[in-house]
Design an enzyme around this catalytic site. Sequence first.
Site, PDB file in Angstrom:
ATOM      1  N   ARG A 234     -52.066 -21.266 -18.480  1.00 54.75           N
ATOM      2  CA  ARG A 234     -52.733 -20.242 -17.682  1.00 54.75           C
ATOM      3  C   ARG A 234     -54.134 -20.043 -18.248  1.00 54.75           C
ATOM      4  NH1 ARG A 234     -49.743 -20.304 -13.769  1.00 54.75           N
ATOM      5  NH2 ARG A 234     -48.317 -18.649 -13.106  1.00 54.75           N
ATOM      6  N   GLU A 263     -59.507 -17.505 -11.327  1.00 54.66           N
ATOM      7  CA  GLU A 263     -59.443 -18.523 -10.273  1.00 54.66           C
ATOM      8  C   GLU A 263     -59.605 -17.886  -8.898  1.00 54.66           C
ATOM      9  OE1 GLU A 263     -55.741 -20.560 -10.892  1.00 54.66           O
ATOM     10  OE2 GLU A 263     -56.269 -21.173 -12.901  1.00 54.66           O
ATOM     11  N   HIS A 281     -56.460 -26.190 -10.715  1.00 52.14           N
ATOM     12  CA  HIS A 281     -55.073 -25.727 -10.856  1.00 52.14           C
ATOM     13  C   HIS A 281     -54.138 -26.589  -9.995  1.00 52.14           C
ATOM     14  CE1 HIS A 281     -52.456 -21.925 -11.750  1.00 52.14           C
ATOM     15  NE2 HIS A 281     -51.763 -23.050 -11.844  1.00 52.14           N
TER      16      HIS A 281
END
Length: 316
Positions: A234, A263, A281
Site C-alpha cells: 500500500r 492514488e 496499482h
Amino acid sequence: MTSTSARPDVLIAASLPPHLSQRLHAHFNCHDINTLSEAELAAIAPSIRAISSKGETKVTRDFIARFPALEVISVFGVGYDGVDAVAARERGIEVTNTPDVLTDDVADFAMTLLLSTARQVVHADRFARSGEWKKGPHALTTKVTGSRLGIVGLGRIGKAIAKRAEAFDMSIAYHNRSPQSDVGYRYVADLKTLASEVDFLVLSMPGGAGTRALINADILEALGPKGFLINVARGSVVDEAALIKALQEGKIAGAGLDVFENEPNVPEALAKLDNVTLTPHMASGTVITRTAMADLAFDNLQAHFSGKPLLTPVPR
C-alpha cells in the site's frame, strides 16, 4: 429511493469492475454511492444490508453506523485496511476479502518491478525509441541474480515472491511481526537491520494504522545508495516525502512503485525521476485474476444471503 424489490439492498461504495457490478445488479437491489445525494443516501440507509467496496475505500466506524441493518461488507481485494473491521465486528457485521486468487499475479509483478527497476527497462525503452542509442550505449545497470532480497511481510504474497526470487539465486531474508515456522528464510527482527543487509527491499505487508509510514527516512538511509525499494503493498506504508528526498539525493539507488499515498495522484517529483519505475496499482491486474476476484467478492455476498458459510471472511 426505497427498495422496489424483495432482493437484499446492497450499497456499492466504490468503483467496481464491470464484471462484479453487473453480477451485483443482476442479483441484488443495488445503490451506487457515486450517484446518490446525501439525502438519497440517508433515505435508503435503513434498508442497506450489505456494502460492496474495495480495500482502500474508507468504510469508517461513522460510515458503518449509518446503516442499522448492515450485515456484511464484501471487499474486492486482499487488503481491507480501509474498512474499520473492529467497528464492524462490534456490530456483528461480517467482513470478507479476496485472498489467494491474486497471490501469483502480485508476486509476479513484484519481480517485474524489481527487474525493471534494477535493469532500467523503462529508461532503456525510451533510450532506444528516442534515437539516443545512436550516440552511444546505454549506461550499465544492476545485476539481480545472486543479490540479496529482503521481504517485509511474509504472508501469502511475500512467500510467493520469495519462491520466485529463489529462481534468481537470491539470498532471502524477511521481517515480519513474528518468525514463520514453515520457511527456511532468515528472519530479521529489526527492520532497519534488514534494510542495511539487502540490495532489494520488497514490501508486501498489509496497510492500515499499524504499518503507516513504516518505511521512513531512517529505513531508506539504511537501505543505502546501492539499494532498491519495491512496493506492491500500500502507498501508506511508505513515507512518500522521505522516499522522494532519498531518490533525489541518491540515498537509495531506485524504486519500483505500484502503489502511492494518494492514488491516482502520483507526485510530480516522482514522475520526473529516472531511477523509478511507476505503475498504476496494477499488480493484480490480469483478466483472469480480476475476474476471479470479482467472482469471489460476489460469491461471499451470495453465500451470506443464502445462509451458507462465507468463503473468505477476514481473520478475527
